[in-house]
Scaffold this active site. Structure first.
Site, short mmCIF file in Angstrom:
data_model
loop_
_atom_site.label_atom_id
_atom_site.label_comp_id
_atom_site.label_asym_id
_atom_site.label_seq_id
_atom_site.Cartn_x
_atom_site.Cartn_y
_atom_site.Cartn_z
N THR A 189 52.17 31.34 28.42
CA THR A 189 51.69 32.41 27.74
C THR A 189 51.98 33.47 28.70
O THR A 189 51.83 33.09 30.05
CB THR A 189 50.28 32.22 27.32
OG1 THR A 189 49.79 31.32 26.57
CG2 THR A 189 49.42 33.71 27.07
N ARG A 217 45.56 26.58 13.94
CA ARG A 217 44.92 26.61 15.21
C ARG A 217 45.10 28.05 15.94
O ARG A 217 46.17 28.62 15.86
CB ARG A 217 45.43 25.48 15.99
CG ARG A 217 44.72 25.46 17.33
CD ARG A 217 45.55 26.17 18.70
NE ARG A 217 45.12 25.96 19.85
CZ ARG A 217 45.60 26.47 20.90
NH1 ARG A 217 46.51 27.30 20.83
NH2 ARG A 217 45.09 26.21 22.04
N VAL A 218 44.01 28.45 16.43
CA VAL A 218 43.97 29.88 17.33
C VAL A 218 43.63 29.31 18.54
O VAL A 218 42.37 28.80 18.70
CB VAL A 218 43.28 30.99 16.46
CG1 VAL A 218 43.29 31.98 17.77
CG2 VAL A 218 44.06 31.34 15.17
N GLY A 219 44.25 29.62 19.80
CA GLY A 219 43.73 29.43 21.24
C GLY A 219 43.26 30.52 21.71
O GLY A 219 42.52 31.42 20.86
N ASP A 220 43.09 30.76 22.76
CA ASP A 220 42.25 31.84 23.69
C ASP A 220 42.88 33.08 23.68
O ASP A 220 42.31 34.02 24.04
CB ASP A 220 42.15 31.22 25.05
CG ASP A 220 43.38 31.10 25.78
OD1 ASP A 220 44.34 30.40 25.33
OD2 ASP A 220 43.34 31.55 26.95
N GLY A 241 46.86 28.33 29.70
CA GLY A 241 46.48 26.83 29.74
C GLY A 241 45.87 26.58 28.43
O GLY A 241 45.96 27.04 27.30
N GLY A 243 43.81 26.52 25.55
CA GLY A 243 43.02 27.53 25.13
C GLY A 243 41.56 27.25 24.56
O GLY A 243 40.46 27.84 25.02
#
Ligand code: ASP
Length: 329
Positions: A189, A217-220, A241, A243
């Protein structure tokens, strides 16, 4: 093809990514923390080198950190060879490239976009949400409509070569609920944090997320406080990394709050990593990395596993720095 390959440079115990070769003028540093006077830009991974230079073009003219971080990460979003940021990114399990980004400035204003498809610059959509709406975050179809209404540049995703890889991956991975992996191959990222000549801080974070993630899906990365946090009184932090693990400890906010309590940037990142480790029984492939700067220009990083590096740009420095870490892969 491996996303990253590494080589050792003499006795330096560091790793310089050859995925995107650094120019000869780039120094390789194995120091894990530092301090800078004047404007400074830090960003995750080796793609940060090029991004930092674009951001520096803004800061050296006396520009604002907010403009610098947006211009900087747009370089990475524009790179069609980048498989983890922007429209060149890898798709989810159903073949959709879904993009996440957020931005935060010195006034604690913030904007975020998630699950965006086919828009070339998610970071600028996040900034438009911050500046033109009363909201912080737009997702999915609503975010796409917002971007299209504002005339943001579109793109067809996945790119043909990315689609080919995906078709191959599908053949080899029939179990759709297989335990996910974040390793050298399938992530990255760009998180960028900067301080301008005025001493003001801003940050930006943008990603196509975890390759072959579940649809939806959504990460950090687009979550303010997880993938990015800025408090102009204290400092700024960003993360890369896995999330899910970073969200569980509100990672970047935690780092900034630890700096408020007197931790150095590196120690704050290290404590956040320690919390992640303590909250996960199984650390297999659980790479998480934090990068931070405080209000005085001190900076540092820490990761769970080896291999994380960040790009540093100041008036006199343009280099990759290896992060300190808890353990080897
Ligand atoms: N943090 C990103 C995510 O979980 C991936 C990465 O930085 O490698 O989507």
């Amino acid at each position: 093809m491996k996303r990253r390959s590494f080589f050792k440079l003499g006795a330096v115990a560091g790793a310089l990514s050859v995925f995107k070769p650094a120019k000869a003028s780039n120094l390789l540093s194995s120091s894990f923390e530092g301090s800078a006077e004047g404007p400074i830009i830090l960003s995750t991974w080796s793609h940060g080198l090029e991004a930092n230079r674009a951001a520096w073009n803004v800061l050296e003219k006396g520009g604002k950190a907010l403009d610098a971080v947006e211009q900087g990460v747009k370089v990475t979003e524009s790179d069609l060879n980048n498989r983890s940021v922007g429209i060149g990114g890898r798709p989810d399990r159903e073949g959709h490239v879904t993009l996440d980004a957020c931005i935060m400035d010195e006034q604690s204003r913030c904007g975020s976009v998630a699950f965006l498809e086919g828009i070339a610059h998610p970071i600028s959509v996040a900034r438009a949400i911050m500046e033109k709406t009363q909201h912080v975050m737009l997702v999915g179809a609503g975010a796409n409509k917002f971007a299209l209404d504002l005339g943001f540049k579109t793109a067809k995703t996945p790119l043909p070569e990315v689609k080919k890889d995906y078709e191959q991956w599908k053949k080899e991975n029939k179990d759709q609920f297989k335990k996910p992996e974040i390793n050298h191959e399938n992530h990255d990222t760009i998180g960028m944090i900067a301080m301008d000549a005025n001493g003001d801080l801003s940050g930006a974070c943008t990603t196509s997320g975890w390759a072959y993630k579940m649809h939806g899906r959504v990460g950090d990365s687009p979550i303010i406080g997880a993938g990015l946090f800025v408090d102009n009184e204290v400092g700024a932090a960003t993360a890369t990394g896995m999330g899910e693990a970073i969200i569980r400890i509100a990672g970047s906010h935690t780092v900034v709050e630890l700096m408020r309590q007197g931790y150095s940037p590196k120690d704050a990142c290290k404590e956040a990593v320690r919390r992640i480790i303590s909250k996960h029984k199984d650390l297999t492939n659980l790479q998480c990395c934090f990068l931070a700067i405080d209000k005085k220009g001190n900076y540092g990083s820490y990761s769970v596993y080896s291999g994380f590096n960040y790009a540093l740009k100041t008036k006199s420095q343009d280099m990759l720095v290896d992060s300190e870490f808890d353990r080897n892969w």
